[in-house]
Design an enzyme around this catalytic site. Structure first.
Site, PDB file in Angstrom:
ATOM      1  CG  ASP A 179      -2.021   1.023   1.161  1.00  0.00           C
ATOM      2  OD1 ASP A 179      -2.332   1.484   0.056  1.00  0.00           O
ATOM      3  OD2 ASP A 179      -2.559   1.382   2.226  1.00  0.00           O
ATOM      4  CE  LYS A 182      -1.550   3.656  -3.769  1.00  0.00           C
ATOM      5  NZ  LYS A 182      -1.495   2.729  -2.614  1.00  0.00           N
ATOM      6  CG  ASP A 207      -5.654  -0.325  -0.356  1.00  0.00           C
ATOM      7  OD1 ASP A 207      -6.774  -0.675  -0.781  1.00  0.00           O
ATOM      8  OD2 ASP A 207      -5.482   0.708   0.319  1.00  0.00           O
ATOM      9  CG  ASN A 208      -5.464   2.386  -2.635  1.00  0.00           C
ATOM     10  OD1 ASN A 208      -4.521   2.465  -1.857  1.00  0.00           O
ATOM     11  ND2 ASN A 208      -6.671   2.775  -2.306  1.00  0.00           N
ATOM     12  CD  GLU A 237      -8.133   4.628   0.538  1.00  0.00           C
ATOM     13  OE1 GLU A 237      -8.662   3.739  -0.140  1.00  0.00           O
ATOM     14  OE2 GLU A 237      -6.923   4.939   0.433  1.00  0.00           O
TER      15      GLU A 237
HETATM   16 MG    MG Z   1      -4.186   2.439   0.201  1.00  0.00          MG
END
Ligand code: MG
Length: 253
Positions: A179, A182, A207-208, A237
């Protein structure tokens, strides 16, 4: 015409790709970041991370991870965006930690220690978590949050760039939570493979993957014979409408 097409086809200079699904989620958090950074720079308020730490110091119940998570979530819902995994995806992360029965976990990207607390709160006495955070100030705040929770015992926090720390790691991990930046998800996953740091059957939880449209990462884990991968759709989130999702991949099952 062809020069216009070339311009359109040029790769984004952002460290992630944006598509129709992710654009509103990105714009919404960019707007909140812009306003917060303006207010901080013009001295109308302290940096949001310091405000959170002060709220935790003032209001958290000692040795209660739940009370700290609640303070952080409330701040992110009511004041401004915080790049934590958040409450909805946080539950999914905790469930994955429990299901995996992992004993040696690696976390890439700590920020305020929110996901770190969720992971540590699900470990038994013999399991441990190593976290890597590049930002010294975030690492200092996270460390204090984790200490207030009473969860420091099974935790090791390394401060520095993941690309420099990963090659120096000596143990194998059976769960990796990704996380951080990116544009380095895939690079760091490949580094973990190269240095033999993934146990057979290791869980890799990213994540994401929708919010930042992480196509290169998703292509890799979904097509590589070394992974079995599944996607879980979620919301971003602290958002009630912007799509996001997590990808859970198992290494060499
Ligand atoms: Mg995240």
């Amino acid at each position: 015409m062809s020069s216009t097409r070339n311009k359109l086809n040029k790769k984004s200079k952002l460290p992630f790709n944006v598509n129709r699904k992710s654009i509103l989620g990105i714009l919404s958090l960019a707007y909140q970041e812009f306003i917060d950074s303006f207010l901080t720079k013009t001295k109308f308020k302290k940096p949001k991370e310091i405000e959170v730490l002060e709220l935790v110091r003032k209001n958290a119940i000692k040795n209660s991870p739940e009370s700290i998570l609640k303070i952080i979530d409330n701040y992110a819902y009511k004041k401004t965006f915080l790049m934590n995994i958040g409450d909805q995806k946080g539950e999914i992360l905790e469930e994955a930690i429990r299901d995996s029965q992992a004993s040696n976990i690696l976390e890439l990207g700590v920020y305020l220690g929110y996901s770190t607390i969720r992971i540590l709160n699900n470990l038994n006495d013999v399991s441990k978590l190593t976290s890597i955070e590049a930002n010294e100030e975030f690492a200092r705040i996270a460390k204090e949050h984790i200490k207030i929770c009473g969860l420091s015992k099974n935790h090791l926090l390394k401060v520095g760039k993941s690309s420099e720390i990963i090659p120096k790691l000596k143990e194998q991990y059976d769960f990796v939570f990704i996380d951080h930046w990116k544009d380095i998800y895939l690079k760091d996953l490949k580094l973990l493979e190269e240095f033999g740091l993934l146990k057979k059957g290791a869980w890799v939880f990213a994540d994401n993957v929708v919010l930042f449209n992480l196509e290169d990462y998703l292509d890799y884990v979904r097509t590589s014979p070394n992974y079995e991968s599944k996607f879980i759709p979620t919301l971003r989130e602290y958002s009630k409408s912007h799509p996001d999702g997590v990808e859970i991949s198992r290494y060499r099952l």
